[in-house]
Design a protein around this motif. Structure first.
Motif, PDB file in Angstrom:
ATOM      1  N   PRO A 140       0.805  -1.228   0.000  1.00 44.84           N
ATOM      2  CA  PRO A 140       0.000   0.000   0.000  1.00 44.84           C
ATOM      3  C   PRO A 140       0.836   1.276   0.000  1.00 44.84           C
ATOM      4  N   VAL A 141       0.360   2.249  -0.759  1.00 39.37           N
ATOM      5  CA  VAL A 141       0.827   3.637  -0.692  1.00 39.37           C
ATOM      6  C   VAL A 141      -0.281   4.505  -0.101  1.00 39.37           C
ATOM      7  N   THR A 142      -1.527   4.232  -0.497  1.00 43.03           N
ATOM      8  CA  THR A 142      -2.677   4.876   0.138  1.00 43.03           C
ATOM      9  C   THR A 142      -2.666   4.560   1.632  1.00 43.03           C
ATOM     10  N   THR A 143      -3.066   5.521   2.449  1.00 43.28           N
ATOM     11  CA  THR A 143      -3.023   5.341   3.893  1.00 43.28           C
ATOM     12  C   THR A 143      -4.093   4.361   4.358  1.00 43.28           C
ATOM     13  N   ALA A 144      -4.006   3.985   5.633  1.00 37.55           N
ATOM     14  CA  ALA A 144      -4.919   2.982   6.175  1.00 37.55           C
ATOM     15  C   ALA A 144      -6.362   3.456   6.170  1.00 37.55           C
TER      16      ALA A 144
END
Length: 707
Positions: A140-144
């Protein structure tokens, strides 16, 4: 996927695709044919007695990605970065030009792009960028919590880009309305050392240089990149530099690992938004407050990741990955003395891990996975005077975590028929703690979000080159922390998650006609009914200001189509015409809302057509016109402020050789004044400053050398 490639000379050979390939790689005959395994790996296993060329490794990776997509009963697209070097690509909107179903527009600065897939993110224009999960090498690059606020991946830093729209991103671990985009990193095994440089109008200069080595079981690649841009508007300058590095180690034919390191430093000025009158009078001007307040968006990012792949057997594979990303945001954004000013100074950290296991059992291909990520965002909102940070307004301490599990069975139950069924489980939490510095009052919306999202689909292999597909899937997306902060209630009560059901049918394939001609297509039609979509309503204390709220019922439907062909103009096939057109039709509406009725949702156009008609010669020369036809859009939920449709015409040409290539691209030939994107309001007034002008006439040239 067991084919081995060799180069008898022992020297590495530069990988180049045939000059006539279309900009977006569709599922071709090789990808639609039955495959023996569907595991994804960051590199193929070498054979000690065979020298594997970079060209061969890249082609094998591409075929693996296409084979995986051929087992997805819905809208997916694969983009090859080799095609991106034949035109000017400086942002995500340029990269997504020939991906149907995705609306992307850039106009503020180089890294500021509004993007929406199947109606995601229609009210968060250019802010949190939620609705699409971004990944690098499956991590992941998008946050949690699902936001992309501080981070957009450079398309030229990838070897391949996979775009799975909507529920088709289940196997990417994505629980989002818009799906996922996975960027596959180039390695020294599939990419030759190279030098790239491009430049053109408005002071744009960008380039990168990469060097790599392969030494037995070890390989390493490092790339340094930079971008400088003055902009076509006042107060629009950007300076970005970065380093991308990865190294791999082959423990054995069955076990390999790879480490990734990224550092980015991006400083950019923000020109702000204009009223309609200002835009018509002088679209190159900046918003007065943006100049007076010297608005900036400065982000420093570093990221570390590792991925290890174990081929347990011929039909069994396991991959495990971990990632950690640290972002520092310095963001002066409001300056309106003596009333209000705002500077955001925060540090965001995201840790993630991913596990995938696949197993082939007879006619069944089983895939199971789990993704876990955790994000903290700490810092504050401050008073602001140009050049300095003032007193603390709000202390920010936000947290989020997310677990996404899935299991899928792809069962070829009869010749030419495959059923795909599975489910996704989501367990996540959001915790927003904003403390007012003056009063000490804490605002703390928080909640846990859990869901089971089933999916069933069917693929019919009509011919070896043609597929028909359909699926019925559940959609789910929890709110991100930005939406909780801007909740209309202004209290500790959290928003509900977005839920829905989507049905989709389509076809993709490639078909010859005549001896030397061929055409290809990728078409999907979908219809989704959503409940509790997170949009915006009017703030009664500040009319015209939008705050997040759940909307009872909405409809997201559309047609996504990409058509292309390669047509011979002579008996030898040396001269060819290659048309390519991306057609997206959107139908995004409220569904009997008590306030908005059946109004259209804003931000996305009713239709968008982007295409080109290129002449290509076997020598590597190509040239031809490009065109954009974009329908009207609403800028508010009340459907009172319409942004007009527009048409653009361009030209591009170039020459490709085995070790080098050059291109030139002329955009917006008629120098048309148009709106790229805008801020969305509940009920926009004619004099609201919400418009971001599009790019005027511009010329770009570039060259790429491969060693």
């Amino acid at each position: 996927m067991d084919t081995k490639f060799s180069n008898s000379s022992g020297a590495p050979r530069l990988g180049r695709r045939a000059p006539g390939r279309a900009s977006t790689l569709l599922l071709s005959a090789c990808s639609l044919a039955p495959i023996g395994a569907f595991a994804q790996s960051d590199e193929p296993s070498p054979v000690a007695t065979v020298v594997v060329t970079a060209e061969a490794v890249a082609e094998q990776t591409r075929q693996q990605l296409q084979a995986e997509q051929a087992l997805n009963p819905g809208g997916v697209t694969l983009v090859d970065s080799d095609d991106l070097y034949q035109r000017n690509v400086s942002n995500l909107a340029d990269m997504l030009r020939y991906v149907p179903g995705v609306w992307a527009a850039s106009g503020s600065t180089g890294d500021s792009t509004f993007f929406s897939s199947r109606g995601s993110n229609l009210d968060a224009t250019n802010y949190d960028g939620n609705g699409i999960k971004l990944l690098q090498d499956g991590l992941p690059v998008t946050t949690a919590d699902g936001n992309n606020h501080n981070r957009i991946i450079d398309p030229l830093a990838a070897r391949y880009i996979s775009v799975a729209r909507g529920a088709n991103a289940l196997t990417y671990g994505a629980s989002t309305l818009g799906g996922a985009i996975d960027f596959t990193t180039p390695t020294a095994r599939d990419s030759a050392p190279e030098l790239y440089l491009s430049g053109g109008s408005f002071g744009q200069v960008q380039g990168h240089a990469s060097v790599g080595t392969v030494n037995g079981p070890f390989d390493g690649l490092i790339t340094a990149e930079g971008r400088s841009y003055d902009g076509y508007r006042d107060h629009q300058q950007q300076e970005r530099k970065g380093i991308y590095a990865n190294s791999g180690w082959q423990f054995s034919e069955a076990l390999r690992t790879r480490f990734y390191l990224t550092y980015l430093d991006n400083d950019q000025e923000l020109p702000g938004s204009l009223t309609r009158e200002q835009w018509q009078d002088d679209p190159r001007q900046a918003e007065a407050a943006a100049v007076a307040g010297d608005y900036h968006y400065n982000v420093q990012t570093w990221r570390f990741a590792n991925k290890t792949v174990w081929d347990i057997g011929a039909d069994s594979h396991l991959s495990v990955g971990v990632s950690y990303e640290d972002q520092q945001l310095y963001h002066p954004i409001v300056y309106a003395p003596p009333y209000f000013s705002l500077l955001i100074d925060t540090r965001q950290r995201t840790a993630g891990t991913s596990l995938r296991y696949d197993l082939r059992l007879g006619d069944h291909q089983l895939l199971a996975g789990v993704d876990y990520s955790e994000t903290t965002n700490k810092g504050g909102n401050y008073d602001y005077e140009p050049g300095q940070r003032g007193a603390l307004q709000t202390d920010v301490d936000n947290r989020a975590d997310s677990v996404e599990l899935f299991a899928v069975d792809r069962w070829q139950f009869a010749p030419k028929w495959t059923v795909i069924y599975g489910t996704q489980g989501v367990v996540s939490s959001r915790d927003v703690k904003n403390t007012d510095a003056a009063s000490g009052v804490l605002t703390n919306p928080n909640d846990h979000y859990n869901s089971i999202n089933p999916r069933v689909g069917l693929i019919h292999q009509l011919t070896p080159d043609v597929q028909l597909f359909a699926n019925l899937s559940r959609l789910y997306e929890a709110p991100d922390n930005f939406e909780l902060q801007d909740d209309a209630c202004g209290c500790d009560k959290a928003l509900d998650p977005m839920r829905g059901t989507v049905a989709e049918i389509g076809t993709r394939g490639s078909q010859p006609f005549g001896d030397k001609d061929r055409w290809h297509w990728d078409v999907a039609v979908y219809y989704a009914k959503l409940q509790d979509e997170i949009l915006s309503i009017d703030d009664p204390d500040a009319p015209g200001t939008s705050l997040s709220a759940n909307i009872d019922d909405t409809i997201h439907a559309g047609i996504e189509a990409l058509f292309g062909a390669s047509l011979a103009l002579d008996a030898a096939g040396s001269h060819r015409i290659e048309p390519l057109v991306n057609i997206t039709v959107n139908h995004f509406k409220f569904d009997g809302d008590e306030h908005y009725g059946d109004n259209d949702l804003p931000a996305a156009p009713t239709y968008a057509i982007k295409g080109e008609l290129l002449y290509r010669h076997t020598s590597g020369f190509y040239a031809g016109p490009t065109f954009d036809v974009v329908g009207s859009r609403w800028a508010d939920f009340s459907n009172r402020y319409k942004v007009d449709s527009y048409e653009l015409l361009g030209l591009r040409a170039g020459l490709t050789r085995e070790t080098w290539e050059v291109y030139a691209e002329l955009r917006n030939l008629s120098d048309k004044n148009y709106v790229a994107f805008f801020s969305v309001k509940d009920a926009a007034a004619p004099d609201d400053a919400i418009l971001t002008p599009g790019e005027p006439r511009a010329l770009y040239v570039g060259t790429r050398l491969r060693f």
